[in-house]
Design a protein around this motif. Structure first.
Motif, mmCIF file in Angstrom:
data_model
loop_
_atom_site.group_PDB
_atom_site.id
_atom_site.type_symbol
_atom_site.label_atom_id
_atom_site.label_comp_id
_atom_site.label_asym_id
_atom_site.label_seq_id
_atom_site.Cartn_x
_atom_site.Cartn_y
_atom_site.Cartn_z
ATOM 1 N N SER A 36 0.837 -1.207 0.000
ATOM 2 C CA SER A 36 0.000 0.000 0.000
ATOM 3 C C SER A 36 0.868 1.251 0.000
ATOM 4 O O SER A 36 0.510 2.258 -0.619
ATOM 5 N N ARG A 39 1.932 1.584 -3.657
ATOM 6 C CA ARG A 39 0.799 1.996 -4.502
ATOM 7 C C ARG A 39 0.595 3.514 -4.378
ATOM 8 O O ARG A 39 0.422 4.218 -5.366
ATOM 9 N N ARG A 40 0.687 4.006 -3.131
ATOM 10 C CA ARG A 40 0.538 5.456 -2.886
ATOM 11 C C ARG A 40 1.658 6.232 -3.603
ATOM 12 O O ARG A 40 1.404 7.187 -4.324
ATOM 13 N N GLU A 43 1.557 6.317 -7.618
ATOM 14 C CA GLU A 43 0.306 6.719 -8.266
ATOM 15 C C GLU A 43 0.575 7.504 -9.555
ATOM 16 O O GLU A 43 1.406 8.427 -9.577
ATOM 17 N N GLY A 44 -0.077 7.111 -10.635
ATOM 18 C CA GLY A 44 0.075 7.822 -11.912
ATOM 19 C C GLY A 44 1.306 7.405 -12.696
ATOM 20 O O GLY A 44 1.550 7.902 -13.793
ATOM 21 N N CYS A 67 0.162 -4.953 -4.902
ATOM 22 C CA CYS A 67 0.230 -3.541 -5.313
ATOM 23 C C CYS A 67 -0.962 -3.173 -6.182
ATOM 24 O O CYS A 67 -1.428 -2.029 -6.142
ATOM 25 N N ILE A 69 -1.218 -2.603 -9.380
ATOM 26 C CA ILE A 69 -0.966 -1.587 -10.420
ATOM 27 C C ILE A 69 -0.968 -2.320 -11.769
ATOM 28 O O ILE A 69 0.004 -2.997 -12.110
#
Ligand SMILES: O=P(O)(O)OC[C@H]1O[C@H](OP(=O)(O)OP(=O)(O)O)[C@H](O)[C@@H]1O
Ligand code: HPA
Length: 186
Positions: A36, A39-40, A43-44, A67, A69
């Motif tokens: 997590s 993932r934060r 982002e993008g 993750c 993603i």
């Protein structure tokens, strides 16, 4: 829990005895936490995960799936320096990358940072190839064993400097299959 899933009270490998240290539920919890955080922070982005063989294959498989993603890529390198329970100090790259790293957001996935010699060499090798960013995530970090001062960006566990096995970590190629992590009995 079925018999098959019961945690062994001890594991003997090559005449050495190991006892339970990190159990599968705790490993799963910490893998989720690190996933997590990644993932934060990603982002993008379209990260390229680089799994360091052999030891990181189980952690990488669990972490990358956690993750979540979808727009990521996964590749592999292989470095080796250990014989038995000690580093030879000679970090050899046995398998390299074929991908173009230019402009990529790279995430290196390791099972353990012990002396830090492997991490230091690998990061230097990867930075030469022009990535946009390099993040280093490890399942286990033994800061008291460091010979380099290297600190990973993400660690699932910070542990004392004893030799461990299981969940991908081996003793001379054996016992990587164990679902839990065991520590040498002193
Ligand atoms: O911080 P260090 O002291 O350099 O130790 C960490 C390295 O040692 C292990 O690799 P090993 O050479 O045992 O190869 P393996 O991954 O195939 O087991 C581990 O997978 C790391 O790559
Ligand atoms: O404690 C360890 N266990 C297994 N492999 C390792 N490679 C570095 N440290 C270790």
């Amino acid at each position: 829990m079925t018999d098959d899933e019961r945690i062994a009270e001890e594991v003997v490998v090559d005449g050495l005895t190991f006892v339970p240290f990190l159990k599968r539920d705790e490993i799963r919890r910490q893998v989720k936490r690190v996933a997590s955080e990644l993932r934060r922070d990603l982002e993008g982005k379209r990260p390229l995960f680089i799994c360091v063989l052999n030891g990181a294959f189980i952690f990488a498989a669990d972490l990358i799936r956690e993750c979540g993603i979808n727009d990521c890529s996964v590749t592999f390198v292989r470095y080796k320096s250990y014989e038995g329970m000690s580093t030879t100090g000679n970090v050899k790259q046995l398998v390299g990358l074929t991908e173009d790293l230019t402009g990529r957001d790279v995430v290196i996935i390791e099972d353990i940072v012990d002396t830090g010699l492997t991490a230091k060499q690998m990061i230097a090798d990867i930075k030469k190839q022009g990535p946009e960013s390099v993040r280093f995530v490890t399942l286990l970090h033994k800061p008291a064993s460091s010979k380099t001062g290297f600190t990973p960006d993400y660690a699932a566990f910070t542990i004392p400097p004893s030799f461990i096995i299981g969940y991908g970590l081996d003793l001379d190629g054996k016992v990587r299959n164990l679902k839990d992590i065991y520590v040498i009995k002193e």
